[in-house]
Enzyme design. Structure first.
Site, PDB file in Angstrom:
ATOM      1  CG  ASP A 176      -1.876   1.161   1.238  1.00 64.87           C
ATOM      2  OD1 ASP A 176      -2.998   0.988   0.742  1.00 64.87           O
ATOM      3  OD2 ASP A 176      -1.519   2.247   1.750  1.00 64.87           O
ATOM      4  CB  ILE A 177       1.027   4.199  -2.282  1.00 66.49           C
ATOM      5  CG1 ILE A 177       1.326   3.335  -3.517  1.00 66.49           C
ATOM      6  CG2 ILE A 177       1.826   5.500  -2.353  1.00 66.49           C
ATOM      7  CD1 ILE A 177       0.925   3.984  -4.836  1.00 66.49           C
ATOM      8  CG  ASN A 184      -5.127  11.303  -5.193  1.00 67.55           C
ATOM      9  OD1 ASN A 184      -4.558  11.453  -6.267  1.00 67.55           O
ATOM     10  ND2 ASN A 184      -5.652  10.149  -4.821  1.00 67.55           N
ATOM     11  CD  GLU A 219      -4.563   4.219  -1.176  1.00 67.15           C
ATOM     12  OE1 GLU A 219      -4.692   4.660  -0.031  1.00 67.15           O
ATOM     13  OE2 GLU A 219      -5.467   4.286  -2.032  1.00 67.15           O
TER      14      GLU A 219
END
Length: 318
Positions: A176-177, A184, A219
């Site tokens: 997971d980023i 964003n 993500e």
């Protein structure tokens, strides 16, 4: 266009070959039906065939049936014959011929029949391209080009079944980023999409060629590692972490440091399902988040001696 012609009459074959060559076509010429069947089965064989009805070895109808028994690509077949009876035409159509050419050969009729064949083949090519596009869209993530969530589940179920049959291990890595919402919110969704694409490219570059990488959603990414034990998977996960984090991602004039948190799990017993293995990897990934991010954590339920060998997991069963 490349055209296969099959005719045991040498003079008739040469006349047809000359006419086709003069029209700008490339000709592959054979003298009997069995050779026509062999040539039509070769890779990159001609997409259009003109077959004499009466030939030694296999007549035009037999060649037509043999070609139709194979899968794509489609071959447009024209039967060359002096027959004109209704029942002969029906027999040819039942053998799945596309068209007929009457003997003696008329160049204008030949040209017209070939144009019809070219139109059909062009339509077939467009339909196949559209089918490939739809198949890709149904199985791949549109942004990153990786397997989509549905295919992750499908591939994981397949690999679990294979691991049980062969008594092999299977590892899953969830990545997971970190702080992706911040990217964003501050830089916009275009920047977020660029980060997702670049991260996906870096993920794919690390595992073995037969490992699988998919976008699980948002993500989150999943790596499936067949025949891989927990220790090996943890090493792969650390390589993935470094591959993502070692070099910032450039988006236009912006340079963004990016990291991932990773959770590692194994199919540790014969009762593990695709869902349970993913849950274990997901829980380990969230623990990596809680412990500071940009790190690798292993599922605690897999931290026992049976999970650590790098070879087969005997508990998976034969």
């Amino acid at each position: 266009m490349r055209i296969l012609i099959a005719d045991d009459d040498r003079m008739s074959r040469r006349l047809l070959e000359g006419a086709l060559t003069q029209m700008g076509h490339q000709v592959v010429s054979v003298a009997d039906g069995l050779e026509a069947i062999r040539v039509s089965a070769l890779p990159n064989s001609p997409p259009l065939a003109i077959l004499d009805w009466m030939m030694p070895g296999a007549d035009g109808l037999a060649v037509c049936r043999a070609i139709r028994q194979r899968a794509a690509p489609y071959v447009y077949i024209i039967l060359l014959t002096a027959r004109s009876r209704h029942e002969d035409m029906v027999a040819g159509l039942l053998a799945e011929a596309d068209d007929f050419l009457k003997k003696p050969l008329d160049p204008d009729e030949l040209r017209a029949r070939l144009r019809s064949g070219e139109r059909v083949l062009a339509l077939q090519e467009r339909l196949m391209a559209a089918q490939d596009t739809l198949r890709h869209q149904a199985t791949h993530d549109g942004l990153t080009g990786l397997w989509n969530r549905a295919m992750v589940f499908d591939q994981l179920e397949r690999e679990l079944a294979r691991a049980r049959r062969e008594g092999q291990s299977l590892a899953v890595i969830m990545a997971d980023i970190d702080h992706f919402k911040h990217v964003n919110d501050v830089y916009g969704h275009a920047a977020g999409d660029a980060v997702l694409r670049e991260t996906a490219m870096r993920l794919v570059a690390v595992p073995r060629s037969y490992d699988m990488v998919g976008r699980y959603g948002g993500e989150e990414f999943v790596l499936l590692l067949p025949s891989c034990g927990l220790v090996e998977a943890e090493i792969v996960a650390e390589r993935v972490r470094r591959a993502v984090n070692d070099k910032p991602i450039t988006v236009g004039m912006i340079t963004l440091p990016v990291s991932v948190s990773l959770g590692v799990a194994c199919a540790s017993n014969e009762h593990d399902t695709a869902e349970t293995v993913l849950i274990k990897a997901d829980e380990a990934m969230y623990r990596a988040k809680a412990m500071g991010r940009n790190r690798v954590e292993v599922s605690p339920t897999d931290m026992h001696p049976a999970s650590h060998p790098t070879g087969a997991l005997g508990s998976l069963g034969p």
